[in-house]
Design a protein around this motif. Structure first.
Motif, PDB file in Angstrom:
ATOM      1  N   GLY A 141     -21.882  68.591 -48.680  1.00 21.11           N
ATOM      2  CA  GLY A 141     -20.574  68.278 -49.471  1.00 21.11           C
ATOM      3  C   GLY A 141     -19.472  69.406 -49.206  1.00 21.11           C
ATOM      4  O   GLY A 141     -18.278  69.076 -48.953  1.00 21.11           O
ATOM      5  N   THR A 142     -19.956  70.584 -49.126  1.00 23.03           N
ATOM      6  CA  THR A 142     -19.142  71.670 -49.079  1.00 23.03           C
ATOM      7  C   THR A 142     -18.662  71.667 -47.578  1.00 23.03           C
ATOM      8  O   THR A 142     -17.398  71.986 -47.425  1.00 23.03           O
ATOM      9  CB  THR A 142     -19.813  72.928 -49.575  1.00 23.03           C
ATOM     10  OG1 THR A 142     -20.317  72.966 -51.008  1.00 23.03           O
ATOM     11  CG2 THR A 142     -18.890  74.015 -49.010  1.00 23.03           C
ATOM     12  N   ARG A 143     -19.439  71.346 -46.793  1.00 22.76           N
ATOM     13  CA  ARG A 143     -19.132  71.446 -45.468  1.00 22.76           C
ATOM     14  C   ARG A 143     -18.004  70.360 -45.082  1.00 22.76           C
ATOM     15  O   ARG A 143     -17.116  70.467 -44.255  1.00 22.76           O
ATOM     16  CB  ARG A 143     -20.157  71.306 -44.288  1.00 22.76           C
ATOM     17  CG  ARG A 143     -20.005  71.675 -43.216  1.00 22.76           C
ATOM     18  CD  ARG A 143     -21.165  71.452 -42.133  1.00 22.76           C
ATOM     19  NE  ARG A 143     -22.546  71.761 -42.591  1.00 22.76           N
ATOM     20  CZ  ARG A 143     -23.593  71.156 -42.710  1.00 22.76           C
ATOM     21  NH1 ARG A 143     -23.714  69.886 -42.257  1.00 22.76           N
ATOM     22  NH2 ARG A 143     -24.874  71.477 -43.300  1.00 22.76           N
ATOM     23  N   ALA A 144     -18.249  69.197 -45.703  1.00 24.66           N
ATOM     24  CA  ALA A 144     -17.259  67.924 -45.517  1.00 24.66           C
ATOM     25  C   ALA A 144     -15.846  68.251 -46.054  1.00 24.66           C
ATOM     26  O   ALA A 144     -14.883  68.034 -45.337  1.00 24.66           O
ATOM     27  CB  ALA A 144     -17.923  66.714 -46.134  1.00 24.66           C
ATOM     28  N   ARG A 145     -15.843  69.035 -47.145  1.00 29.33           N
ATOM     29  CA  ARG A 145     -14.567  69.424 -47.924  1.00 29.33           C
ATOM     30  C   ARG A 145     -13.851  70.522 -47.032  1.00 29.33           C
ATOM     31  O   ARG A 145     -12.752  70.525 -47.005  1.00 29.33           O
ATOM     32  CB  ARG A 145     -14.941  70.064 -49.358  1.00 29.33           C
ATOM     33  CG  ARG A 145     -15.167  68.758 -50.216  1.00 29.33           C
ATOM     34  CD  ARG A 145     -15.281  69.275 -51.743  1.00 29.33           C
ATOM     35  NE  ARG A 145     -16.256  70.448 -52.073  1.00 29.33           N
ATOM     36  CZ  ARG A 145     -17.367  69.963 -52.241  1.00 29.33           C
ATOM     37  NH1 ARG A 145     -17.839  68.729 -52.268  1.00 29.33           N
ATOM     38  NH2 ARG A 145     -18.271  71.063 -52.585  1.00 29.33           N
ATOM     39  N   ARG A 146     -14.617  71.464 -46.573  1.00 23.46           N
ATOM     40  CA  ARG A 146     -14.003  72.369 -45.383  1.00 23.46           C
ATOM     41  C   ARG A 146     -13.453  71.890 -44.479  1.00 23.46           C
ATOM     42  O   ARG A 146     -12.558  72.391 -43.703  1.00 23.46           O
ATOM     43  CB  ARG A 146     -15.007  73.344 -45.124  1.00 23.46           C
ATOM     44  CG  ARG A 146     -15.143  74.459 -46.468  1.00 23.46           C
ATOM     45  CD  ARG A 146     -16.086  75.741 -45.796  1.00 23.46           C
ATOM     46  NE  ARG A 146     -17.089  76.211 -47.074  1.00 23.46           N
ATOM     47  CZ  ARG A 146     -17.960  76.355 -46.945  1.00 23.46           C
ATOM     48  NH1 ARG A 146     -18.596  76.373 -45.728  1.00 23.46           N
ATOM     49  NH2 ARG A 146     -18.872  76.867 -47.887  1.00 23.46           N
ATOM     50  N   VAL A 151      -8.040  64.387 -37.445  1.00 26.96           N
ATOM     51  CA  VAL A 151      -8.617  64.166 -39.081  1.00 26.96           C
ATOM     52  C   VAL A 151      -9.809  63.223 -38.879  1.00 26.96           C
ATOM     53  O   VAL A 151     -10.912  63.550 -39.403  1.00 26.96           O
ATOM     54  CB  VAL A 151      -7.462  63.442 -39.683  1.00 26.96           C
ATOM     55  CG1 VAL A 151      -8.034  63.019 -41.182  1.00 26.96           C
ATOM     56  CG2 VAL A 151      -6.153  64.413 -40.176  1.00 26.96           C
ATOM     57  N   ASP A 152      -9.849  62.223 -37.850  1.00 28.97           N
ATOM     58  CA  ASP A 152     -10.985  61.548 -37.924  1.00 28.97           C
ATOM     59  C   ASP A 152     -12.302  61.958 -37.491  1.00 28.97           C
ATOM     60  O   ASP A 152     -13.476  61.948 -37.539  1.00 28.97           O
ATOM     61  CB  ASP A 152     -10.702  60.193 -37.033  1.00 28.97           C
ATOM     62  CG  ASP A 152      -9.740  59.096 -37.459  1.00 28.97           C
ATOM     63  OD1 ASP A 152      -9.636  59.296 -38.715  1.00 28.97           O
ATOM     64  OD2 ASP A 152      -9.185  58.330 -36.774  1.00 28.97           O
ATOM     65  N   ASP A 153     -11.966  63.353 -36.656  1.00 29.66           N
ATOM     66  CA  ASP A 153     -12.855  63.979 -35.995  1.00 29.66           C
ATOM     67  C   ASP A 153     -13.445  65.166 -36.950  1.00 29.66           C
ATOM     68  O   ASP A 153     -14.339  65.927 -36.650  1.00 29.66           O
ATOM     69  CB  ASP A 153     -12.372  64.539 -34.692  1.00 29.66           C
ATOM     70  CG  ASP A 153     -13.283  65.414 -34.034  1.00 29.66           C
ATOM     71  OD1 ASP A 153     -14.712  64.794 -33.842  1.00 29.66           O
ATOM     72  OD2 ASP A 153     -13.342  66.356 -33.526  1.00 29.66           O
ATOM     73  N   GLY A 154     -12.857  65.190 -38.198  1.00 26.93           N
ATOM     74  CA  GLY A 154     -13.204  66.003 -39.299  1.00 26.93           C
ATOM     75  C   GLY A 154     -12.468  67.253 -39.465  1.00 26.93           C
ATOM     76  O   GLY A 154     -12.757  68.142 -40.329  1.00 26.93           O
ATOM     77  N   VAL A 155     -11.113  67.254 -39.230  1.00 26.13           N
ATOM     78  CA  VAL A 155     -10.254  68.427 -39.403  1.00 26.13           C
ATOM     79  C   VAL A 155      -9.637  67.918 -40.633  1.00 26.13           C
ATOM     80  O   VAL A 155      -8.939  66.805 -40.560  1.00 26.13           O
ATOM     81  CB  VAL A 155      -9.347  68.675 -38.392  1.00 26.13           C
ATOM     82  CG1 VAL A 155      -8.273  69.625 -38.588  1.00 26.13           C
ATOM     83  CG2 VAL A 155     -10.010  69.117 -36.911  1.00 26.13           C
ATOM     84  N   ARG A 156      -9.186  68.937 -41.626  1.00 24.56           N
ATOM     85  CA  ARG A 156      -8.497  68.418 -42.808  1.00 24.56           C
ATOM     86  C   ARG A 156      -7.124  68.440 -42.617  1.00 24.56           C
ATOM     87  O   ARG A 156      -6.660  69.170 -41.618  1.00 24.56           O
ATOM     88  CB  ARG A 156      -9.072  69.526 -43.813  1.00 24.56           C
ATOM     89  CG  ARG A 156     -10.608  69.120 -44.203  1.00 24.56           C
ATOM     90  CD  ARG A 156     -10.927  70.255 -45.446  1.00 24.56           C
ATOM     91  NE  ARG A 156     -10.011  70.069 -46.778  1.00 24.56           N
ATOM     92  CZ  ARG A 156      -9.511  71.022 -47.453  1.00 24.56           C
ATOM     93  NH1 ARG A 156      -9.423  72.226 -46.774  1.00 24.56           N
ATOM     94  NH2 ARG A 156      -8.564  70.847 -48.230  1.00 24.56           N
ATOM     95  N   GLN A 157      -6.460  67.727 -43.306  1.00 22.60           N
ATOM     96  CA  GLN A 157      -5.091  67.464 -43.400  1.00 22.60           C
ATOM     97  C   GLN A 157      -4.405  69.251 -43.774  1.00 22.60           C
ATOM     98  O   GLN A 157      -3.373  69.431 -42.997  1.00 22.60           O
ATOM     99  CB  GLN A 157      -4.366  66.620 -44.054  1.00 22.60           C
ATOM    100  CG  GLN A 157      -4.623  65.262 -43.658  1.00 22.60           C
ATOM    101  CD  GLN A 157      -3.969  64.255 -44.691  1.00 22.60           C
ATOM    102  OE1 GLN A 157      -3.061  64.478 -45.258  1.00 22.60           O
ATOM    103  NE2 GLN A 157      -4.376  62.951 -44.581  1.00 22.60           N
TER     104      GLN A 157
END
Length: 81
Positions: free
Chosen positions: A19-24, A53-59
């Protein structure tokens, strides 16, 4: 103790870590930064940003690296949808 109870702590730790990894999110590569910087227009920029963003980069990461305010990044991505 049941088998499920013995694994509960491990499961909780795994969920917290992922979850932390996903938030980062993941950082942008130099090539991705260059691709955003050389976008011909806002539509192209938004398409590229949405793919990232779809590839995991946060806005927030896109905002930080490009210097574009976070609300503007969000607005551009909303217009793309």
């Amino acid at each position: 103790m049941t088998d499920e109870g013995q694994r509960r702590a491990q499961l909780r730790a795994t969920r917290a870590r992922t979850g932390t990894r996903a938030r980062r999110g993941r950082p942008l590569t130099p090539d991705e930064v260059a691709e955003l910087a050389t976008a011909a227009d806002i539509g192209t920029w938004a398409h590229t940003a949405q793919r990232l963003v779809d590839d995991g980069v946060r806005q927030a990461e896109i905002s930080r690296v490009t210097g574009i305010p976070a609300p503007t990044v969000s607005q551009r991505l909303r217009l793309r949808r």
